[in-house]
Design an enzyme around this catalytic site. Structure first.
Site, PDB file in Angstrom:
ATOM      1  N   TYR A 168      -8.068  -4.787  15.500  1.00  0.00           N
ATOM      2  CA  TYR A 168      -6.650  -5.172  15.366  1.00  0.00           C
ATOM      3  C   TYR A 168      -5.863  -4.552  16.516  1.00  0.00           C
ATOM      4  CZ  TYR A 168      -8.241  -6.413  10.746  1.00  0.00           C
ATOM      5  OH  TYR A 168      -8.937  -6.969   9.712  1.00  0.00           O
ATOM      6  N   HIS A 191      -3.671   2.113  16.488  1.00  0.00           N
ATOM      7  CA  HIS A 191      -3.904   2.952  15.307  1.00  0.00           C
ATOM      8  C   HIS A 191      -4.967   3.991  15.633  1.00  0.00           C
ATOM      9  CE1 HIS A 191      -6.485  -0.624  15.073  1.00  0.00           C
ATOM     10  NE2 HIS A 191      -7.404   0.207  14.614  1.00  0.00           N
ATOM     11  N   HIS A 228      -7.878   6.622  14.012  1.00  0.00           N
ATOM     12  CA  HIS A 228      -8.728   6.898  12.846  1.00  0.00           C
ATOM     13  C   HIS A 228      -8.826   8.407  12.616  1.00  0.00           C
ATOM     14  CE1 HIS A 228     -10.491   2.787  12.548  1.00  0.00           C
ATOM     15  NE2 HIS A 228     -10.142   2.756  13.821  1.00  0.00           N
ATOM     16  N   GLU A 280       0.804  -1.229   0.000  1.00  0.00           N
ATOM     17  CA  GLU A 280       0.000   0.000   0.000  1.00  0.00           C
ATOM     18  C   GLU A 280       0.842   1.287   0.000  1.00  0.00           C
ATOM     19  OE1 GLU A 280      -3.652  -0.024   2.303  1.00  0.00           O
ATOM     20  OE2 GLU A 280      -3.259  -2.065   2.956  1.00  0.00           O
ATOM     21  N   PRO A 332     -10.640  -2.389  19.627  1.00  0.00           N
ATOM     22  CA  PRO A 332     -10.377  -2.373  18.185  1.00  0.00           C
ATOM     23  C   PRO A 332     -10.512  -3.773  17.592  1.00  0.00           C
ATOM     24  CG  PRO A 332      -8.318  -2.470  19.393  1.00  0.00           C
ATOM     25  CD  PRO A 332      -9.416  -2.476  20.433  1.00  0.00           C
TER      26      PRO A 332
HETATM   27  O1  G7M Z   1     -11.785  -1.339  14.400  1.00  0.00           O
HETATM   28  P1  G7M Z   1     -10.344  -0.958  14.266  1.00  0.00           P
HETATM   29  O2  G7M Z   1     -10.062   0.292  15.054  1.00  0.00           O
HETATM   30  O3  G7M Z   1      -9.402  -2.065  14.596  1.00  0.00           O
HETATM   31  O4  G7M Z   1     -10.163  -0.564  12.735  1.00  0.00           O
HETATM   32  C1  G7M Z   1      -9.205  -1.108  11.872  1.00  0.00           C
HETATM   33  C2  G7M Z   1      -9.279  -0.357  10.564  1.00  0.00           C
HETATM   34  O5  G7M Z   1      -8.272  -0.874   9.704  1.00  0.00           O
HETATM   35  C3  G7M Z   1     -10.595  -0.499   9.838  1.00  0.00           C
HETATM   36  O6  G7M Z   1     -11.139   0.784   9.584  1.00  0.00           O
HETATM   37  C4  G7M Z   1     -10.235  -1.270   8.564  1.00  0.00           C
HETATM   38  O7  G7M Z   1     -10.991  -0.860   7.442  1.00  0.00           O
HETATM   39  C5  G7M Z   1      -8.774  -0.928   8.394  1.00  0.00           C
HETATM   40  N1  G7M Z   1      -8.024  -1.988   7.692  1.00  0.00           N
HETATM   41  C6  G7M Z   1      -8.128  -3.322   7.900  1.00  0.00           C
HETATM   42  N2  G7M Z   1      -7.266  -3.959   7.080  1.00  0.00           N
HETATM   43  C7  G7M Z   1      -7.088  -5.388   7.052  1.00  0.00           C
HETATM   44  C8  G7M Z   1      -6.604  -3.033   6.325  1.00  0.00           C
HETATM   45  C9  G7M Z   1      -5.615  -3.114   5.324  1.00  0.00           C
HETATM   46  O8  G7M Z   1      -5.140  -4.176   4.908  1.00  0.00           O
HETATM   47  N3  G7M Z   1      -5.183  -1.920   4.805  1.00  0.00           N
HETATM   48  C10 G7M Z   1      -5.689  -0.709   5.230  1.00  0.00           C
HETATM   49  N4  G7M Z   1      -5.232   0.392   4.658  1.00  0.00           N
HETATM   50  N5  G7M Z   1      -6.641  -0.618   6.180  1.00  0.00           N
HETATM   51  C11 G7M Z   1      -7.099  -1.775   6.729  1.00  0.00           C
END
Ligand code: G7M
Length: 336
Positions: A259, A263, A265, A173, A257
């Site tokens: 993941y 991170h 948003h 990416e 979260p």
């Molecule tokens: O809910 P949580 O705060 O964990 O949000 C994780 C965010 O990561 C979500 O908004 C997903 O759309 C974003 N996300 C998940 N994946 C697997 C990817 C990815 O592979 N690339 C990118 N750029 N964003 C991702």
């Protein structure tokens, strides 16, 4: 319309295709006289989507039918609105008046009063399950519940973080990254969220920390320079790249979260979805401020979130029940 594409995708089995062909004429016959449809159960009645999904049976027919009715959206053009709604054929009944406020029941003519209807017949249990009301449960996670239920669960079954590593080390990416700060302690990568494709009104980026931190539960005063850097440098990068004013950017964490690599948003304030719900979003300004007031705030606080399945809620409930009779010091309680 209801999400028919998803439903259709699921019907891939050859025998189901045959059945739907055989039933095609039958369904059109039913639709000419809907008094032959008996509603057995309302599966969903969503007042925001203005959608109702019911399961029922057609007279003298085997098997369940799923019927989804949804109010049509309003036209944008002024002329169509006038022709359809603001004319002498629209029936209007007064409900109330109070000062400058007036309420009416309005019945536009049939042509503008329509519904989108989706019929699935015969409906499989899978189709029906899709429209069952979602189950939501609130968890009040004390530090003790975090340590004894959340942490063991996430250490044993958390989702893979390979995609995060790939973005951080520049192997995936790269064209979607808009800012990169390589500092090991306070650095981060700001990348377009995979859900964001286009349009400033739904702008969505995420800042992935270089430092491995699982979630806001682990944050303390040592992380303040990192958090301030993400807030300030992330905002500046978005303002410069997209020309979106800083006061139209929402910056927040999720707890819990999906993941467990920290991170943040960044979304435009016009974007509203389940991720902005109060039981999930923690604004970065409040997180910084809480830690400024109390360094170990997130190790002591009870954090409230919602889970969407009974099976995800049960471990918390079971732990609380098991420990309810223990000595007071061991009972989970508000920790501050
Ligand atoms: O809910 P949580 O705060 O964990 O949000 C994780 C965010 O990561 C979500 O908004 C997903 O759309 C974003 N996300 C998940 N994946 C697997 C990817 C990815 O592979 N690339 C990118 N750029 N964003 C991702």
């Amino acid at each position: 319309m209801a999400d028919v594409s998803v439903i259709e995708e699921e019907i891939t089995v050859e025998s189901e295709k045959d059945i739907s062909e055989i039933n095609e004429d039958k369904v059109h016959e039913f639709m000419k006289d809907l008094s032959k449809f008996k509603v057995e159960k309302v599966l969903r009645n969503n007042s925001i989507q203005k959608l109702v999904a019911v399961v029922g049976t057609f007279e003298k027919c085997d098997g369940d039918a799923l019927v989804i009715l949804e109010k049509k959206i309003f036209p944008d053009e002024a002329l169509t609105l006038s022709q359809g709604f603001f004319n002498e054929r629209t029936e209007v009944n007064k409900i109330y008046q109070n000062d400058i406020y007036r309420g009416y029941d309005m019945f536009p003519t049939n042509k503008f009063n329509g519904l989108n209807a989706t019929i699935i017949y015969p409906a499989t249990p899978k189709h029906i399950e899709k429209y069952m009301p979602p189950e939501f449960y609130i968890v009040e996670e004390s530090p003790e519940l975090y340590k004894n239920v959340t942490l063991p669960k996430l250490l044993s079954q958390q989702l893979s973080l390979k995609w995060v590593d790939n973005i951080l080390n520049g192997t995936a990416e790269t064209d979607r990254v808009i800012f990169n700060d390589p500092d090991e302690e306070t650095g981060f990568v700001l990348v377009k969220d995979s859900k964001w494709h286009d349009g400033l009104s739904v702008l969505h980026l995420i800042a992935l920390t270089r430092k491995p931190i699982m979630s806001i539960r682990d944050l303390n005063k040592d992380h303040l320079p990192l958090l301030r850097n993400i807030k300030d440098a992330g905002t500046k990068a978005i303002v410069e790249k997209y020309n979106l004013p800083a006061n139209q950017i929402r910056i927040f964490f999720h707890y819990q979260p999906s993941y467990y690599h920290l991170h943040v948003h960044f979304t435009s304030t016009t974007l509203e979805n389940a991720g902005t719900n109060c039981e999930r979003a923690h604004m970065i300004t409040s997180v910084i401020n809480n830690i400024e007031l109390m360094s170990d705030y997130y190790q002591k606080a009870t954090l409230v979130f919602r889970v969407c399945k009974l099976s995800m809620y049960e471990p918390y409930e079971e732990y609380l029940k098991k420990n309810d009779d223990g000595p007071p010091a061991k009972k989970p309680r508000l920790a501050i």
